[in-house]
Each structure stands twice: as C-alpha cells, then as structure tokens.
Design an enzyme around this catalytic site. Structure first.
Site, PDB file in Angstrom:
ATOM      1  N   HIS A   6       0.801  -1.216  -0.165  1.00 27.22           N
ATOM      2  CA  HIS A   6       0.033  -0.153  -0.063  1.00 27.22           C
ATOM      3  C   HIS A   6       0.791   1.112   0.071  1.00 27.22           C
ATOM      4  O   HIS A   6       1.927   1.198   0.480  1.00 27.22           O
ATOM      5  CB  HIS A   6      -0.901  -0.038   1.207  1.00 27.22           C
ATOM      6  CG  HIS A   6      -1.998   1.012   1.437  1.00 27.22           C
ATOM      7  ND1 HIS A   6      -1.669   2.435   1.752  1.00 27.22           N
ATOM      8  CD2 HIS A   6      -3.076   0.805   1.313  1.00 27.22           C
ATOM      9  CE1 HIS A   6      -2.684   2.925   1.810  1.00 27.22           C
ATOM     10  NE2 HIS A   6      -3.869   2.136   1.563  1.00 27.22           N
ATOM     11  N   GLN A  19      -4.655  -5.270   6.946  1.00 28.02           N
ATOM     12  CA  GLN A  19      -5.678  -5.913   6.592  1.00 28.02           C
ATOM     13  C   GLN A  19      -5.821  -7.536   6.954  1.00 28.02           C
ATOM     14  O   GLN A  19      -6.685  -8.305   6.942  1.00 28.02           O
ATOM     15  CB  GLN A  19      -5.186  -6.373   4.851  1.00 28.02           C
ATOM     16  CG  GLN A  19      -5.739  -4.937   3.997  1.00 28.02           C
ATOM     17  CD  GLN A  19      -7.014  -4.486   3.993  1.00 28.02           C
ATOM     18  OE1 GLN A  19      -7.915  -5.038   4.290  1.00 28.02           O
ATOM     19  NE2 GLN A  19      -7.170  -3.111   3.527  1.00 28.02           N
ATOM     20  N   LYS A  56     -10.519  -1.065  10.538  1.00 25.85           N
ATOM     21  CA  LYS A  56     -10.892  -2.107   9.633  1.00 25.85           C
ATOM     22  C   LYS A  56     -10.939  -3.513  10.652  1.00 25.85           C
ATOM     23  O   LYS A  56     -11.047  -4.538   9.984  1.00 25.85           O
ATOM     24  CB  LYS A  56      -9.486  -2.420   8.949  1.00 25.85           C
ATOM     25  CG  LYS A  56      -9.095  -1.319   7.925  1.00 25.85           C
ATOM     26  CD  LYS A  56      -7.961  -1.586   7.016  1.00 25.85           C
ATOM     27  CE  LYS A  56      -7.441  -0.236   6.342  1.00 25.85           C
ATOM     28  NZ  LYS A  56      -8.199  -0.171   5.239  1.00 25.85           N
ATOM     29  N   CYS A 115      -4.878   2.483  -3.639  1.00 25.28           N
ATOM     30  CA  CYS A 115      -3.631   2.922  -3.033  1.00 25.28           C
ATOM     31  C   CYS A 115      -2.465   1.932  -3.262  1.00 25.28           C
ATOM     32  O   CYS A 115      -1.573   1.698  -2.252  1.00 25.28           O
ATOM     33  CB  CYS A 115      -3.765   3.119  -1.608  1.00 25.28           C
ATOM     34  SG  CYS A 115      -4.977   4.359  -1.206  1.00 25.28           S
TER      35      CYS A 115
HETATM   36  N1  C6P Z   1      -6.494   0.302   2.791  1.00 24.50           N
HETATM   37  C1  C6P Z   1      -8.113  -0.045   1.177  1.00 24.50           C
HETATM   38  O1  C6P Z   1      -9.334   0.303   0.821  1.00 24.50           O
HETATM   39  P1  C6P Z   1      -5.056   3.701   7.092  1.00 24.50           P
HETATM   40  O2  C6P Z   1      -5.545   4.377   5.916  1.00 24.50           O
HETATM   41  O3  C6P Z   1      -3.921   4.394   7.794  1.00 24.50           O
HETATM   42  O4  C6P Z   1      -6.184   3.390   8.197  1.00 24.50           O
HETATM   43  O5  C6P Z   1      -4.375   2.281   6.518  1.00 24.50           O
HETATM   44  C2  C6P Z   1      -3.590   2.434   5.343  1.00 24.50           C
HETATM   45  C3  C6P Z   1      -3.417   0.993   4.774  1.00 24.50           C
HETATM   46  C4  C6P Z   1      -2.120   0.468   4.778  1.00 24.50           C
HETATM   47  N2  C6P Z   1      -1.775  -0.898   4.614  1.00 24.50           N
HETATM   48  C5  C6P Z   1      -2.595  -1.697   3.895  1.00 24.50           C
HETATM   49  C6  C6P Z   1      -2.356  -3.008   3.552  1.00 24.50           C
HETATM   50  C7  C6P Z   1      -3.831  -0.973   3.890  1.00 24.50           C
HETATM   51  O6  C6P Z   1      -4.938  -1.790   3.055  1.00 24.50           O
HETATM   52  C8  C6P Z   1      -4.398   0.352   4.130  1.00 24.50           C
HETATM   53  C9  C6P Z   1      -5.640   0.835   3.793  1.00 24.50           C
HETATM   54  C10 C6P Z   1      -7.633   0.851   2.526  1.00 24.50           C
HETATM   55  O7  C6P Z   1      -7.609  -0.876   0.923  1.00 24.50           O
HETATM   56  C11 C6P Z   1      -7.921   2.220   2.229  1.00 24.50           C
HETATM   57  S1  C6P Z   1      -6.724   3.027   0.903  1.00 24.50           S
END
Ligand code: C6P
Length: 413
Positions: free
Chosen positions: A130, A210, A233, A371
C-alpha cells in the site's frame, strides 16, 4: 452450492442484527456492503460506547484526579490491554495508539528510520505494498541516500521469495512488508520473511492493516519488530491506529511528536521524556474512539476469531467460484493463501463504470488502484474492482454481486 445456515461456523443473521447500517437501503435497494477492506461497519456496541463516553464521562485522560478523568483514563487504558491480548504482545508498554496504520508506519520511519538508516543502507519492501508502506520509506531513502529494494510479485500474486532472499544482505537495515495485500488478498509468509531478515540483522515491520481482522495475530510467535494496524478495519472507529514495537527497540528510538504527555520534565535547558508507551503519545489522544475500539475487539472475541476466519474463507471460495462463471471476468490475485478479498477486471470495461452501476443496485465495492499503484503497474492495469468480505456478509450477497455484475455488463455492451 450455498451451505445450509445451520452448519455455518457463525450465526450470521445474529451478527448482522448487531450492525444497524446493514438494515439501510441504497438507491432503493438493500445495502450489500462489500467494501470491508476499505473500512468495516461498526456494531451497535461500538456506537453506544461513543455516546456513553460523551454523555457519561467525557474528560481528558492521565491528567485529572477528578472522577470523570479517572473513569476516562481507566477506559482508555483498558483498550490498550485488550489490544495487547488481541495481538499477544508481551506487555502493554509496547502498544502505542496512533491515528492509523499510516501514522504507525510513519512514526517508525521518522524515529527508528532516521536514527538507524544511513547512506548506502538498504530497505526492502514488496511490489504489493500500500502507498503508506512505500512513501515513508522513499522519503527516508531520499533524505539519507539509502536504497529502496522491491520484492517482485509473480503472476499468481505471490511474493517471489527466492528474489527476496537474494536481496537480503548486511546492507539491509529494514524489511517492511504487508501481511495481507489489500488489492490481491494474498497472505504473505511473514514468519519466513522475518526469520530470513533477522539472520542478516535487519529489523522487520509488518503492515497488518488487512490481516488483523482476518488472521490470528501473535506478534511474539511472528517475532516481528514492529506491527501496525487500524481500528477502523476491525469494526472499530476511524482515527485510531496501533503500533506494536519490541520494548528494547521502542526504548532506544528517538521521540516522534513533542508536546504534552510525552514528557517527564520540561525546562528551557533540558526536557526528559516519559516512559513507554506515553513517550510516543503526545497531546490529547482520540480518547472516545480508543475507548470504543475495545467494544469492537470484544465483539470479535465473543464471535470467535477462528470461526470468523473459517466463515470468511467459505465466502471467499464461494465468491471465487461464482465470479469465475462470468464471461470476460479475470481475477487478479490467485495466491494459494488468500484472505477474503477478490479483485477482478472485466474485458473492455472500466472498473469505475462497473462501480457506479453496482452502486445503483445498492452494492458497495471499491474500484481503482486501491492505493497500490505500483502493483497495478506490474499487472499493466489501471485498477480493479474489489469485493472484500467481512463476518456479516452472506452467500446471498455474493449472488447479488454476480447478478449486479451481469446486469452492468449487459448495460455497457
Ligand atoms: N487500505 C483500502 O481500501 P489507514 O488508512 O492508515 O487506516 O491504512 C492504510 C493502509 C495500510 N496498509 C494496507 C495494506 C491497507 O490496506 C491500508 C488501507 C484501504 O485498501 C484504504 S486505502
């Protein structure tokens, strides 16, 4: 075939009744929420916890000696204990509250990274990261003259482990790796990755954004040096993240944000810093959401993590089979070990168009690059359509997705 409800490992209808949002309609149709990798919905207990805090004991924490402050502090710290147990950290001092996975990773990059990474050093990440596990390391490498190395991904969406092993050397200072890919669903062999990194003396950060909701997490067994995840999440509120770090490493790191709470003594000559974990929690934190997060963890624990995982795997298998029947649909990411995420593309159709047409039918999926733009570049695609399942999803909702897709394809052809 859809398994009979009575033989499922969890009582899905009972679980659904705890999530008020699942009863709403979107565009005149019952909501089918399949965007759980972006954020999960919240059970009533979490929503109530927020209201109860603000209506019953709203106060700043760690500062006051009055009743409200003591109650708020106790509830806030109870969540820290719940998180410690949830990921089996050795001690509560190793659990730091942040705003999310993104901030947790940045905290490590700005503190541990600046203190330990020098010119010519190497940081290893993977092609399925990500952006939040790419950009902080790029910034650090640019600043320090260090080198970012990338583990490639094969056709199935698995890491090329032989290449990883060949990238490791005494120059490797850090391996920062995603546990479960948000865009592919791949479950990476983190234990193996960590063991190999430790043999060369590198430190390992696991991005658990995740994985924490789907897999059993035991940071001691995994032996990671850092672990990052987000409450939103995990059926908890937005604006709360976790950074776990091994105590000796956290103690040796320089501070991150400066301000109240993170200090022991302040004078204009010298400031001394607080003990762990407060050393990294400057200012008034997100008290209400941290408190409510415990109710999300309690909900998961009461349902049973193993049973949830088993059920989500059934959804994954059923969904994969049903989607494969749609002509022109290609699943992106067919790793042998997957969490309940299915990414796919359709011949001659842009993912965004499908997303809009599904939304018109009350079905929420995510479309785009998720992302993870470098990963999309590997597959030479602009993006995918992603359906990601949680414990409250049903086989009938997967049928609704398939019907919705067929309808959308017809409209676009
Ligand atoms: N992925 C998705 O729709 P935050 O935004 O800080 O809570 O998490 C960031 C993040 C970091 N690593 C991974 C593997 C992720 O999947 C995510 C967030 C969401 O896939 C929003 S972009």
């Amino acid at each position: 075939m859809i398994p009979a409800e009575q033989i499922l490992p969890i009582d899905v209808q009972h679980i659904r009744s705890a999530f008020p949002i699942l009863g709403r309609q979107v565009k005149g149709k019952p909501l089918v929420y399949l965007d759980n990798a972006a954020t999960t919905q919240k059970p009533q207990a979490v929503i109530d916890a927020l209201t109860n805090y603000y209506s019953g004991y709203n106060a700043n924490i760690h500062r006051g000696i009055h009743t409200l402050a003591e109650e708020a502090t106790a509830a806030y710290e109870a969540t820290r204990d719940a998180v410690k147990d949830f990921i089996n950290a050795p001690s509560r001092e190793e659990i730091i509250f942040t705003r999310g996975t993104t901030e947790s990773i940045n905290l490590v990059a700005y503190t541990w990274g600046r203190a330990n990474v020098q010119q010519g050093d190497e940081i290893i990440i993977s092609a399925m990261e990500h952006h939040s596990n790419i950009v902080p390391w790029q910034i650090l490498c640019e600043e320090k003259g260090a080198v970012l190395k990338v583990i490639p991904v094969n056709e199935l969406g698995e890491l090329e482990m032989d290449v990883y092993l060949s990238l490791l050397s005494e120059k490797t200072k850090l391996v920062s790796i995603v546990h479960v890919s948000n865009a592919l669903g791949t479950i990476n062999p983190v234990r193996q990755i960590i063991d190999a990194a430790h043999k060369t003396g590198a430190v390992v950060l696991v991005d658990g954004a995740q994985s924490t909701v789907h897999l059993h997490i035991d940071v001691q067994e995994m032996d990671c040096d850092f672990f990052a995840c987000s409450a939103h999440k995990l059926y908890g509120p937005t604006g709360v993240g976790i950074l776990y770090g091994k105590k000796d490493i956290l103690e040796s790191m320089p501070v991150f944000l400066g301000g109240g709470e993170m200090i022991k003594e302040v004078s204009f000559d010298k400031t001394t810093y607080n003990e762990l974990p407060y050393k990294y929690e400057a200012g008034t934190p997100n008290i209400a959401d941290v408190i409510a997060f415990k109710y999300a963890l309690d909900f998961i624990n009461a349902t049973g993590k193993a049973a949830i995982a088993q059920y989500e795997h059934q959804l994954l298998e059923y969904g994969t089979g049903q989607l494969a029947n749609i002509p022109g649909l290609h699943i992106i990411g067919r790793a042998r070990h997957k969490a309940s995420v299915i990414s796919f593309v359709l011949d001659k159709v842009h993912p965004q168009d499908i997303g809009i047409l599904l939304d018109n039918q009350g079905i929420a999926v995510r479309t785009g690059h998720h992302c993870a733009q470098p990963l999309m570049d590997c597959y030479k695609i602009p993006g995918t359509i992603r359906a990601s399942f949680a414990m409250y999803n049903t086989f009938h909702e997967i049928d609704a997705l398939v019907a919705g897709l067929n309808k959308a394809i017809k409209m676009l052809s």
